[in-house]
Motif scaffolding. Structure first.
Motif, short mmCIF file in Angstrom:
data_model
loop_
_atom_site.label_atom_id
_atom_site.label_comp_id
_atom_site.label_asym_id
_atom_site.label_seq_id
_atom_site.Cartn_x
_atom_site.Cartn_y
_atom_site.Cartn_z
N VAL A 125 8.05 -51.51 -55.00
CA VAL A 125 7.61 -50.11 -55.06
C VAL A 125 6.10 -50.05 -54.81
CG1 VAL A 125 7.30 -48.13 -56.61
CG2 VAL A 125 9.47 -49.40 -56.59
N ASP A 126 5.72 -49.15 -53.92
CA ASP A 126 4.29 -48.93 -53.61
C ASP A 126 3.73 -48.06 -54.72
OD1 ASP A 126 2.45 -47.88 -50.65
OD2 ASP A 126 1.87 -47.91 -52.77
N LEU A 127 3.08 -48.70 -55.68
CA LEU A 127 2.66 -48.00 -56.89
C LEU A 127 1.59 -46.95 -56.61
CD1 LEU A 127 2.66 -51.06 -59.34
CD2 LEU A 127 4.37 -49.24 -59.18
N LYS A 128 0.68 -47.25 -55.66
CA LYS A 128 -0.36 -46.27 -55.32
C LYS A 128 0.30 -44.99 -54.77
CE LYS A 128 -4.97 -48.04 -54.50
NZ LYS A 128 -5.41 -49.40 -54.09
N GLU A 129 1.24 -45.20 -53.87
CA GLU A 129 1.96 -44.06 -53.26
C GLU A 129 2.78 -43.33 -54.33
OE1 GLU A 129 1.58 -42.84 -50.44
OE2 GLU A 129 3.17 -41.33 -50.61
N LEU A 130 3.38 -44.09 -55.22
CA LEU A 130 4.18 -43.47 -56.30
C LEU A 130 3.31 -42.57 -57.17
CD1 LEU A 130 6.76 -43.19 -58.01
CD2 LEU A 130 6.06 -45.26 -59.25
N MET A 131 2.09 -43.03 -57.51
CA MET A 131 1.21 -42.22 -58.34
C MET A 131 0.87 -40.90 -57.65
SD MET A 131 0.78 -43.69 -61.22
CE MET A 131 2.37 -44.48 -61.15
N LYS A 132 0.65 -40.96 -56.32
CA LYS A 132 0.33 -39.72 -55.58
C LYS A 132 1.53 -38.75 -55.64
CE LYS A 132 -2.57 -41.76 -51.99
NZ LYS A 132 -2.30 -42.45 -50.71
N ILE A 133 2.72 -39.31 -55.41
CA ILE A 133 3.94 -38.48 -55.43
C ILE A 133 4.14 -37.85 -56.81
CG2 ILE A 133 6.47 -38.56 -55.27
CD1 ILE A 133 6.10 -40.86 -53.19
N LEU A 134 3.95 -38.65 -57.85
CA LEU A 134 4.15 -38.13 -59.22
C LEU A 134 3.12 -37.04 -59.54
CD1 LEU A 134 4.93 -41.48 -61.09
CD2 LEU A 134 6.56 -39.69 -60.43
N TYR A 135 1.86 -37.26 -59.07
CA TYR A 135 0.82 -36.24 -59.30
C TYR A 135 1.22 -34.94 -58.61
CZ TYR A 135 -3.74 -34.05 -59.77
OH TYR A 135 -4.76 -33.18 -60.11
N ASN A 136 1.72 -35.06 -57.38
CA ASN A 136 2.10 -33.85 -56.63
C ASN A 136 3.31 -33.14 -57.23
OD1 ASN A 136 -0.02 -34.23 -54.88
ND2 ASN A 136 1.19 -35.40 -53.40
N LYS A 137 4.02 -33.89 -58.10
CA LYS A 137 5.15 -33.26 -58.81
C LYS A 137 4.68 -32.59 -60.11
CE LYS A 137 8.91 -36.12 -57.17
NZ LYS A 137 9.71 -34.94 -56.72
N GLY A 138 3.38 -32.68 -60.37
CA GLY A 138 2.84 -32.04 -61.56
C GLY A 138 2.68 -32.96 -62.74
N ILE A 139 2.93 -34.26 -62.56
CA ILE A 139 2.75 -35.22 -63.66
C ILE A 139 1.27 -35.60 -63.74
CG2 ILE A 139 3.30 -37.57 -64.47
CD1 ILE A 139 6.12 -37.14 -63.30
N ARG A 140 0.66 -35.31 -64.88
CA ARG A 140 -0.79 -35.51 -65.02
C ARG A 140 -1.12 -36.67 -65.97
NH1 ARG A 140 -0.42 -33.16 -61.21
NH2 ARG A 140 -1.32 -31.19 -60.50
N SER A 141 -0.16 -37.11 -66.76
CA SER A 141 -0.43 -38.23 -67.68
C SER A 141 0.82 -39.09 -67.82
CB SER A 141 -0.84 -37.70 -69.06
OG SER A 141 0.18 -36.85 -69.57
N ILE A 142 0.59 -40.42 -67.81
CA ILE A 142 1.70 -41.37 -67.90
C ILE A 142 1.37 -42.41 -68.96
CG2 ILE A 142 2.97 -43.21 -66.70
CD1 ILE A 142 2.54 -41.70 -64.08
N LEU A 143 2.32 -42.70 -69.83
CA LEU A 143 2.22 -43.84 -70.75
C LEU A 143 2.94 -45.01 -70.09
CD1 LEU A 143 1.63 -45.29 -73.41
CD2 LEU A 143 3.69 -44.21 -74.37
#
Ligand SMILES: NC(=O)C1=CN([C@@H]2O[C@H](COP(=O)(O)OP(=O)(O)OC[C@H]3O[C@@H](n4cnc5c(N)ncnc54)[C@H](OP(=O)(O)O)[C@@H]3O)[C@@H](O)[C@H]2O)C=CC1
Ligand SMILES: Nc1nc(O)c(N)c(N[C@@H]2O[C@H](COP(=O)(O)O)[C@@H](O)[C@H]2O)n1
Length: 215
Positions: A125-143
């Protein structure tokens, strides 16, 4: 832009997340409550498939009262997740991050179960790309809970913003026991992730250390 990522673990004094046999009963009850207070505050909790296969975690807020559960994110390149995994139950929304190589039939099955499947990356999994996708879905904080291999992937890509660890007064030993951050590791101290200690306090018989990651 990316979500704010908090890495939190319970570990032995010698930095292990589990014993060589996978026993990971490390945090005391007070620390589990601390962890669930963080879970209750973040938009999502993220683990690797190794953790799901080993622990069959719930990844919900169940040690304290909470009005909602965070989104559960599993990083799973080959869709190895068992269909009866508790993280696929209906207690919270689940996102699985996988790759182009994942089995399409299983992907379809998971989507029919209401699981959101994000494809990003070829072999891993491309973690950098995943973070961008998750941010664009409205996810602002991850544990980010781990385990050791996913923690390495996230630290290596510079995606972690904060670190909190509960250190239990125990020594596990075992060169093959999972450590806080596994993977290939940084080759030099210069490359290593640098931290700034913000807070520390006793909790139960252990100690909690809280850091921000220096850029
Ligand atoms: N004490 C604690 O606080 C915690 C302990 N743990 C313990 O940690 C252990 C699990 O850790 P571990 O075995 O390392 O597994 P992880 O949970 O870290 O999962 C790692 C797996 O995720 C997949 N993955 C996909 N893409 C990436 C990527 N870019 N970077 C890294 N991983 C990727 C890989 O599997 P694939 O190739 O199949 O995609 C990889 O092997 C368990 O024993 C668990 O109990 C876990 C969390 C917290
Ligand atoms: N903070 C912390 N301390 C420990 O001692 C642990 N073993 C873990 N493990 C993490 O919690 C998950 C299991 O808990 P739930 O079933 O989700 O309540 C486990 O999968 C790890 O992510 N964490």
């Amino acid at each position: 832009m990316k979500p704010y990522v908090i890495s939190n673990v319970g570990m032995s004094l010698d930095g292990k997340l589990a014993t060589v046999t996978g026993d990971s009963r490390i945090s005391c009850e007070e620390d589990l409550i601390r962890v669930h207070k963080i879970r209750a505050k973040v938009d999502a909790i993220m683990v690797g498939i190794g953790t799901v296969l080993k622990d069959d975690p719930r990844l919900t807020v169940h040690k304290i009262k909470a009005d909602k559960n965070p989104i559960r994110i599993v990083v799973d390149s080959k869709l190895r997740i068992p269909l009866n995994a508790r993280v696929l139950n209906n207690e919270a929304k689940t996102i699985i991050a996988t790759t182009e190589k994942a089995d399409k039939e299983k992907m379809k099955l998971l989507k029919e179960r209401g699981v959101e499947v994000i494809v990003c990356g070829r072999d891993k999994v491309d973690l950098k790309e995943l973070m961008k996708i998750l941010y664009n879905k409205g996810i602002r904080s991850i544990l980010l809970e781990g385990g050791g291999t996913l923690n390495w992937g996230m630290f290596k890509e510079g995606l972690v913003d904060e670190v909190s660890v509960y250190i239990a007064p125990m020594i596990f030993g075992g060169k093959d026991a999972v450590s806080y951050v596994d993977g290939e590791g940084f080759k030099t101290v210069e490359e290593a992730v640098k931290l700034k200690l913000k807070k520390f306090y006793r909790l139960g018989e252990g100690i909690v250390l809280e850091y921000v990651v220096l850029r």
